[in-house]
Design a protein around this motif. Structure first.
Motif, mmCIF file in Angstrom:
data_model
loop_
_atom_site.group_PDB
_atom_site.id
_atom_site.type_symbol
_atom_site.label_atom_id
_atom_site.label_comp_id
_atom_site.label_asym_id
_atom_site.label_seq_id
_atom_site.Cartn_x
_atom_site.Cartn_y
_atom_site.Cartn_z
ATOM 1 N N ILE A 147 0.839 -1.201 0.000
ATOM 2 C CA ILE A 147 0.000 0.000 0.000
ATOM 3 C C ILE A 147 0.874 1.253 0.000
ATOM 4 C CG2 ILE A 147 -1.764 1.286 1.238
ATOM 5 C CD1 ILE A 147 -2.842 -1.319 2.338
ATOM 6 N N ILE A 148 1.722 1.377 1.026
ATOM 7 C CA ILE A 148 2.537 2.587 1.150
ATOM 8 C C ILE A 148 3.600 2.645 0.054
ATOM 9 C CG2 ILE A 148 3.993 3.950 2.682
ATOM 10 C CD1 ILE A 148 1.095 3.652 3.621
ATOM 11 N N TRP A 149 4.408 1.565 -0.062
ATOM 12 C CA TRP A 149 5.515 1.590 -1.005
ATOM 13 C C TRP A 149 5.034 1.637 -2.456
ATOM 14 C CZ3 TRP A 149 10.349 2.790 -1.327
ATOM 15 C CH2 TRP A 149 11.127 2.340 -2.391
ATOM 16 N N ASN A 150 4.020 0.798 -2.806
ATOM 17 C CA ASN A 150 3.555 0.764 -4.194
ATOM 18 C C ASN A 150 2.979 2.095 -4.647
ATOM 19 O OD1 ASN A 150 4.340 -1.845 -4.475
ATOM 20 N ND2 ASN A 150 2.297 -2.728 -4.609
ATOM 21 N N ASN A 151 2.352 2.827 -3.731
ATOM 22 C CA ASN A 151 1.691 4.065 -4.123
ATOM 23 C C ASN A 151 2.576 5.299 -3.937
ATOM 24 O OD1 ASN A 151 -1.363 3.453 -4.723
ATOM 25 N ND2 ASN A 151 -0.828 2.196 -2.952
ATOM 26 N N TYR A 152 3.563 5.205 -3.039
ATOM 27 C CA TYR A 152 4.332 6.410 -2.717
ATOM 28 C C TYR A 152 5.838 6.196 -2.827
ATOM 29 C CZ TYR A 152 -0.142 7.898 -0.777
ATOM 30 O OH TYR A 152 -1.468 8.217 -0.618
ATOM 31 N N LYS A 153 6.256 5.166 -3.570
ATOM 32 C CA LYS A 153 7.696 4.856 -3.569
ATOM 33 C C LYS A 153 8.530 5.998 -4.164
ATOM 34 C CE LYS A 153 7.267 2.047 -7.785
ATOM 35 N NZ LYS A 153 7.479 0.684 -8.333
ATOM 36 N N TRP A 154 8.019 6.652 -5.224
ATOM 37 C CA TRP A 154 8.801 7.737 -5.823
ATOM 38 C C TRP A 154 8.858 8.953 -4.908
ATOM 39 C CZ3 TRP A 154 11.827 5.777 -9.072
ATOM 40 C CH2 TRP A 154 11.421 4.765 -9.944
ATOM 41 N N TYR A 155 7.764 9.187 -4.166
ATOM 42 C CA TYR A 155 7.787 10.262 -3.171
ATOM 43 C C TYR A 155 8.789 9.934 -2.067
ATOM 44 C CZ TYR A 155 3.511 11.928 -5.408
ATOM 45 O OH TYR A 155 2.596 12.389 -6.315
ATOM 46 N N ILE A 156 8.797 8.645 -1.644
ATOM 47 C CA ILE A 156 9.718 8.229 -0.584
ATOM 48 C C ILE A 156 11.165 8.350 -1.058
ATOM 49 C CG2 ILE A 156 10.460 6.279 0.832
ATOM 50 C CD1 ILE A 156 7.531 5.331 0.808
ATOM 51 N N ILE A 157 11.438 7.856 -2.296
ATOM 52 C CA ILE A 157 12.798 7.939 -2.835
ATOM 53 C C ILE A 157 13.220 9.400 -2.989
ATOM 54 C CG2 ILE A 157 14.208 7.479 -4.881
ATOM 55 C CD1 ILE A 157 12.583 4.892 -5.247
ATOM 56 N N GLY A 158 12.301 10.238 -3.534
ATOM 57 C CA GLY A 158 12.608 11.654 -3.682
ATOM 58 C C GLY A 158 12.858 12.323 -2.348
ATOM 59 N N GLY A 159 12.061 11.961 -1.323
ATOM 60 C CA GLY A 159 12.258 12.526 0.009
ATOM 61 C C GLY A 159 13.594 12.149 0.604
ATOM 62 N N LEU A 160 14.004 10.858 0.418
ATOM 63 C CA LEU A 160 15.298 10.412 0.934
ATOM 64 C C LEU A 160 16.454 11.142 0.241
ATOM 65 C CD1 LEU A 160 14.637 6.562 1.247
ATOM 66 C CD2 LEU A 160 14.827 8.233 3.101
ATOM 67 N N ILE A 161 16.341 11.306 -1.094
ATOM 68 C CA ILE A 161 17.386 12.034 -1.828
ATOM 69 C C ILE A 161 17.465 13.477 -1.349
ATOM 70 C CG2 ILE A 161 18.055 12.902 -4.107
ATOM 71 C CD1 ILE A 161 16.889 10.330 -5.297
ATOM 72 N N LEU A 162 16.272 14.094 -1.147
ATOM 73 C CA LEU A 162 16.253 15.476 -0.666
ATOM 74 C C LEU A 162 16.877 15.576 0.719
ATOM 75 C CD1 LEU A 162 15.356 18.406 -1.128
ATOM 76 C CD2 LEU A 162 13.133 17.782 -0.125
ATOM 77 N N LEU A 163 16.588 14.629 1.601
ATOM 78 C CA LEU A 163 17.189 14.627 2.939
ATOM 79 C C LEU A 163 18.696 14.478 2.860
ATOM 80 C CD1 LEU A 163 14.633 12.486 5.010
ATOM 81 C CD2 LEU A 163 15.120 14.926 5.263
ATOM 82 N N LEU A 164 19.145 13.626 1.936
ATOM 83 C CA LEU A 164 20.592 13.427 1.771
ATOM 84 C C LEU A 164 21.258 14.712 1.306
ATOM 85 C CD1 LEU A 164 22.997 11.485 1.788
ATOM 86 C CD2 LEU A 164 22.390 10.839 -0.557
#
Length: 309
Positions: free
Chosen positions: A268-285
């Protein structure tokens, strides 16, 4: 003064008068017909194109589908397990219902003995057409379940099943809006019928029916002797035979979300928001690297100045 109410009982009888001279025919057996003990077995295999009545918190249309069935006139209803999170209107069950009943072939009716009311001592007989009722529902945890579709089959005069789901429509029902003739069969003659039927919801006043799903079932009539010779359990209980029913082949996304937190994170979370999660992690980095640079830059600059002096 006291009044008395008299109960009046009336009886009706017939008699024959024969002359003394001549042959008197043998008496006629007028014992009421005894109903046959039969058993209806219904296997719900699959449903397709069921309306999606819920919206998940991620915005997906979905339904938690189960199928309910019973013989009209009997109080006991049976239902399948739940196919959770159907995202395309498909549900898989491989689930068996078993309904014993008493049948009068001459009248083509089912006989049920019931008490007239709770305090009645004796039961009286009621007769019903042998009608199997099938309904599709959406399972809800915190609110009442949602009704999705209906099918009623008079087993003496029922529409013929389709071999393929794609060819199913409301025109397959005998009371279709077009008045189109429909091939009909009797389960009591054929003994076994398998295929697809349409599920529908009645429209409002002046509104046509709406196709709300398609169901694949197998219906079988057995005598008491045949049912004892071919035992079978309800649902997928033992004895799971005649025929054996494998567990339904459901997708990995079919689960109850709050009982499976890891699956919820993955599907549910990963399939629908994985690009947001990846983008957020890159932004945090990137932010962390900029912060580290800002933090270490003054010290490095001062050391360089001191070294030059």
């Amino acid at each position: 003064y006291i009044t008395h109410t008299e109960a009046v009982v009336s009886t009706q009888s017939t008699g024959d008068i024969f002359p003394k001279s001549g042959t008197i025919p043998p008496p006629i057996n007028i014992t009421p017909r005894a109903p046959q003990d039969l058993e209806l077995r219904v296997i719900v295999y699959n449903v397709q194109e069921v309306v999606l009545s819920d919206t998940s918190f991620t915005g997906e249309k979905m339904s938690d589908i189960y199928v309910k069935g019973w013989l009209k006139g009997q109080d006991k209803k049976q239902k399948t397990d739940v196919h959770y999170r159907s995202l395309n209107g498909e549900g898989n069950f491989n689930w068996r219902y078993i309904f014993p009943f008493k049948y009068l072939p001459a009248e083509e009716v089912m006989v049920i003995k019931k008490k007239e009311h709770f305090f009645s001592l004796d039961k009286h007989e009621e007769k019903y057409p042998v009608t199997f009722v099938c309904q599709i529902w959406d399972n809800d945890i915190f609110t009442p379940d949602d009704f999705l579709g209906l099918l009623e089959l008079n087993l003496n005069f029922m529409p013929k099943a389709n071999k393929f789901a794609k060819s199913v429509s409301l025109d397959d029902l005998p009371d279709n809006d077009k008045g189109k003739p429909v091939p009909m069969v009797s389960l009591f003659d054929q003994k076994n019928v398998k295929g697809w039927w349409p599920m529908y919801e009645e429209g409002g006043p002046g509104q046509p029916r709406e196709l709300t799903g398609k169901v694949e079932m197998e219906l079988e009539i057995l005598s008491k002797e045949d049912s004892e010779a071919k035992p079978a359990g309800k649902g997928q209980e033992e004895p799971n035979e005649n025929p054996h029913l494998d567990p339904p082949n459901r997708p990995a996304t079919s689960f109850l979300w709050f009982t499976s937190p890891w699956k919820s994170l993955r599907y549910i979370i990963w399939n629908n928001y994985k690009w947001y999660i990846i983008g957020g992690l890159i932004l945090l980095l990137i932010v962390a690297m900029i912060g580290l640079f800002i933090y270490s830059a003054p010290g490095a600059l001062s050391q360089k100045l001191i070294a030059q002096i």
